[in-house]
Design a protein around this motif. Structure first.
Motif, PDB file in Angstrom:
ATOM      1  N   ILE A   8     101.494  72.662 -22.195  1.00 29.59           N
ATOM      2  CA  ILE A   8     100.815  72.035 -22.178  1.00 29.59           C
ATOM      3  C   ILE A   8     101.368  69.975 -22.408  1.00 29.59           C
ATOM      4  CG2 ILE A   8      98.563  71.148 -22.248  1.00 29.59           C
ATOM      5  CD1 ILE A   8      97.719  74.375 -22.025  1.00 29.59           C
ATOM      6  N   MET A   9     101.137  70.501 -23.899  1.00 28.17           N
ATOM      7  CA  MET A   9     101.795  69.314 -24.346  1.00 28.17           C
ATOM      8  C   MET A   9     102.953  68.618 -23.437  1.00 28.17           C
ATOM      9  SD  MET A   9     101.103  69.360 -28.467  1.00 28.17           S
ATOM     10  CE  MET A   9     101.400  68.213 -28.793  1.00 28.17           C
ATOM     11  N   VAL A  10     103.984  69.628 -23.269  1.00 27.94           N
ATOM     12  CA  VAL A  10     105.907  68.549 -23.364  1.00 27.94           C
ATOM     13  C   VAL A  10     105.071  68.348 -21.223  1.00 27.94           C
ATOM     14  CG1 VAL A  10     108.315  69.097 -22.122  1.00 27.94           C
ATOM     15  CG2 VAL A  10     107.096  69.858 -24.058  1.00 27.94           C
ATOM     16  N   GLN A  11     104.004  68.931 -20.610  1.00 27.47           N
ATOM     17  CA  GLN A  11     104.148  68.365 -19.239  1.00 27.47           C
ATOM     18  C   GLN A  11     103.187  66.845 -19.168  1.00 27.47           C
ATOM     19  OE1 GLN A  11     102.403  71.991 -17.551  1.00 27.47           O
ATOM     20  NE2 GLN A  11     104.417  72.853 -16.774  1.00 27.47           N
ATOM     21  N   ASN A  12     102.629  67.450 -20.728  1.00 26.23           N
ATOM     22  CA  ASN A  12     101.228  65.373 -19.824  1.00 26.23           C
ATOM     23  C   ASN A  12     101.412  65.213 -21.794  1.00 26.23           C
ATOM     24  OD1 ASN A  12      99.023  66.800 -17.910  1.00 26.23           O
ATOM     25  ND2 ASN A  12      99.603  68.915 -19.966  1.00 26.23           N
ATOM     26  N   SER A  13     102.954  64.872 -21.381  1.00 19.67           N
ATOM     27  CA  SER A  13     103.514  64.385 -22.878  1.00 19.67           C
ATOM     28  C   SER A  13     102.537  62.732 -23.161  1.00 19.67           C
ATOM     29  CB  SER A  13     104.959  63.589 -22.596  1.00 19.67           C
ATOM     30  OG  SER A  13     105.044  63.055 -20.997  1.00 19.67           O
ATOM     31  N   LEU A  14     102.412  62.123 -22.076  1.00 20.80           N
ATOM     32  CA  LEU A  14     101.701  60.514 -22.563  1.00 20.80           C
ATOM     33  C   LEU A  14     100.484  60.749 -22.643  1.00 20.80           C
ATOM     34  CD1 LEU A  14     101.973  57.463 -22.459  1.00 20.80           C
ATOM     35  CD2 LEU A  14     101.404  58.079 -20.035  1.00 20.80           C
ATOM     36  N   VAL A  15      99.719  61.782 -22.637  1.00 20.46           N
ATOM     37  CA  VAL A  15      98.422  62.498 -22.907  1.00 20.46           C
ATOM     38  C   VAL A  15      98.716  62.679 -24.193  1.00 20.46           C
ATOM     39  CG1 VAL A  15      96.427  63.856 -22.625  1.00 20.46           C
ATOM     40  CG2 VAL A  15      97.408  62.720 -20.115  1.00 20.46           C
ATOM     41  N   SER A  16      99.605  63.712 -24.631  1.00 17.79           N
ATOM     42  CA  SER A  16      99.812  63.709 -25.824  1.00 17.79           C
ATOM     43  C   SER A  16     100.123  63.276 -26.748  1.00 17.79           C
ATOM     44  CB  SER A  16     100.970  65.013 -25.871  1.00 17.79           C
ATOM     45  OG  SER A  16     100.258  65.922 -24.870  1.00 17.79           O
ATOM     46  N   ALA A  17     100.526  61.632 -26.913  1.00 13.94           N
ATOM     47  CA  ALA A  17     101.160  60.503 -27.588  1.00 13.94           C
ATOM     48  C   ALA A  17      99.566  59.735 -27.317  1.00 13.94           C
ATOM     49  CB  ALA A  17     101.517  59.452 -26.175  1.00 13.94           C
ATOM     50  N   PHE A  18      98.866  59.837 -26.796  1.00 10.97           N
ATOM     51  CA  PHE A  18      97.600  58.960 -26.696  1.00 10.97           C
ATOM     52  C   PHE A  18      96.503  59.819 -27.699  1.00 10.97           C
ATOM     53  CE2 PHE A  18      98.323  56.973 -22.575  1.00 10.97           C
ATOM     54  CZ  PHE A  18      97.611  55.253 -23.098  1.00 10.97           C
ATOM     55  N   ALA A  19      97.060  61.499 -27.983  1.00  8.50           N
ATOM     56  CA  ALA A  19      95.779  62.033 -27.972  1.00  8.50           C
ATOM     57  C   ALA A  19      96.739  62.109 -29.998  1.00  8.50           C
ATOM     58  CB  ALA A  19      95.717  63.613 -28.143  1.00  8.50           C
ATOM     59  N   LEU A  20      97.720  61.761 -30.057  1.00  9.81           N
ATOM     60  CA  LEU A  20      98.401  61.714 -31.322  1.00  9.81           C
ATOM     61  C   LEU A  20      98.248  60.301 -32.005  1.00  9.81           C
ATOM     62  CD1 LEU A  20     100.359  62.185 -33.514  1.00  9.81           C
ATOM     63  CD2 LEU A  20     102.320  61.374 -32.285  1.00  9.81           C
ATOM     64  N   VAL A  21      97.819  58.889 -31.189  1.00  2.00           N
ATOM     65  CA  VAL A  21      98.146  57.901 -31.673  1.00  2.00           C
ATOM     66  C   VAL A  21      96.371  57.811 -31.591  1.00  2.00           C
ATOM     67  CG1 VAL A  21      97.603  55.936 -31.379  1.00  2.00           C
ATOM     68  CG2 VAL A  21      99.984  56.588 -30.135  1.00  2.00           C
ATOM     69  N   GLY A  22      95.070  58.552 -31.412  1.00  2.00           N
ATOM     70  CA  GLY A  22      94.338  58.504 -32.442  1.00  2.00           C
ATOM     71  C   GLY A  22      93.932  58.982 -32.964  1.00  2.00           C
ATOM     72  N   LEU A  23      94.226  60.385 -33.653  1.00  2.00           N
ATOM     73  CA  LEU A  23      94.092  61.088 -34.598  1.00  2.00           C
ATOM     74  C   LEU A  23      95.204  60.645 -35.632  1.00  2.00           C
ATOM     75  CD1 LEU A  23      94.059  64.151 -36.028  1.00  2.00           C
ATOM     76  CD2 LEU A  23      96.759  64.559 -35.621  1.00  2.00           C
ATOM     77  N   ILE A  24      96.443  59.924 -36.003  1.00  2.00           N
ATOM     78  CA  ILE A  24      96.406  59.259 -36.798  1.00  2.00           C
ATOM     79  C   ILE A  24      95.863  58.031 -36.928  1.00  2.00           C
ATOM     80  CG2 ILE A  24      97.936  57.585 -37.045  1.00  2.00           C
ATOM     81  CD1 ILE A  24     100.683  58.853 -35.605  1.00  2.00           C
ATOM     82  N   THR A  25      95.034  57.323 -35.970  1.00  2.00           N
ATOM     83  CA  THR A  25      94.021  55.775 -36.354  1.00  2.00           C
ATOM     84  C   THR A  25      92.486  56.758 -36.744  1.00  2.00           C
ATOM     85  OG1 THR A  25      94.486  55.256 -33.903  1.00  2.00           O
ATOM     86  CG2 THR A  25      92.784  54.617 -34.883  1.00  2.00           C
ATOM     87  N   TRP A  26      92.334  57.736 -36.729  1.00  2.00           N
ATOM     88  CA  TRP A  26      91.285  58.652 -37.349  1.00  2.00           C
ATOM     89  C   TRP A  26      91.320  58.641 -38.272  1.00  2.00           C
ATOM     90  CZ3 TRP A  26      90.775  63.724 -39.724  1.00  2.00           C
ATOM     91  CH2 TRP A  26      89.168  63.682 -40.349  1.00  2.00           C
TER      92      TRP A  26
END
Length: 255
Positions: A8-26
């Protein structure tokens, strides 16, 4: 289960990137509040965490794109690419009031010029002190001291080696980190309280990421004004670096 998540993460790589940045921001917000009591802004901590992750990704894969070389995080390469970066920079201008921007006037233009020339001179001088005595290397590293975007643009235009271009990027990153961490500390001393002062500061400091993060930690209402002039700063540097600054450096060092 892990294979399903990975797919799922590979197929939706850009969404996963936004989620990662959101986690780092939090995580950065929590660290800012609990470790520094708000003295170091979360955006500065987030940038440092991003650099650490990029380093770890590069070491782990032996690649050149940091975390983006890991299959799960390929979307980071797109999200952190020039397209979204430039969109984010341009978007800051939409919060600027034209009446306030005009107040910068001549002193704003002067700060833009000084913010380009002074870091270049310092960067080129340090490069020479460390043994980079040819005009191409001195110009490239000096341009990197302007911003980490001006450095590689200048280096590519005048034929610098990849090692020297990498040094110019590193120089610009160090400057950006110093600006973003040091701005809230020195804000009262510099009088960063008005849009006009923020624009002058943006012209002198130059680095968009450093100025934006530093002003966000000082007063987020000043961010668009500082980023506006800092954005022009990058354009001026890319224009002068491979042309006037290179020719001037070559005339002085004679090589």
């Amino acid at each position: 289960m892990f294979q399903i998540i990975e797919k799922i993460m590979v197929q939706n790589s850009l969404v996963s990137a936004f989620a990662l940045v959101g986690l780092i921001t939090w995580v950065s917000v929590v660290l800012s509040k609990r470790l520094t009591f708000g003295r170091v802004h979360a955006s500065a901590i987030a940038v440092l965490l991003g650099l650490v992750l990029a380093y770890v990704g590069g070491i782990a894969t032996g690649g050149k794109n940091g975390l983006a070389d890991i299959k799960l995080f390929t979307g980071v390469g797109l999200m952190g690419g020039a397209m979204l970066r430039d969109f984010a920079i341009v978007a800051t201008a939409f919060e600027v009031r034209a009446t306030e921007a005009r107040k910068a006037g001549l002193i704003g233009a002067l700060s833009l010029l000084l913010g380009t020339l002074l870091p270049f001179i310092v960067g080129a001088s340090i490069a020479r002190a460390f043994g980079y005595t040819d005009a191409v290397s001195m110009t490239t590293i000096g341009a990197g001291a302007v911003t980490y975007i001006v450095g590689p643009v200048t280096g590519a235009a005048i034929g610098a080696s990849s090692d020297v271009i990498a040094l110019s990027i590193a120089t610009g990153l160090i400057k950006a980190i110093i600006v973003m961490v040091g701005t809230p500390i020195a804000a009262n001393f510099m009088g960063l309280k008005t849009p006009r002062s923020a624009m002058i500061f943006g012209g002198l400091a130059g680095t968009v990421s450093g100025v934006s993060a530093g002003l966000a930690a000082t007063d987020r209402r000043l961010v668009p004004y500082g980023a506006l002039i800092a954005t022009f700063h990058t354009g001026v540097g890319c224009l002068l670096g491979p042309s006037l600054l290179f020719f001037a450096t070559r005339a002085i060092v004679g090589a």
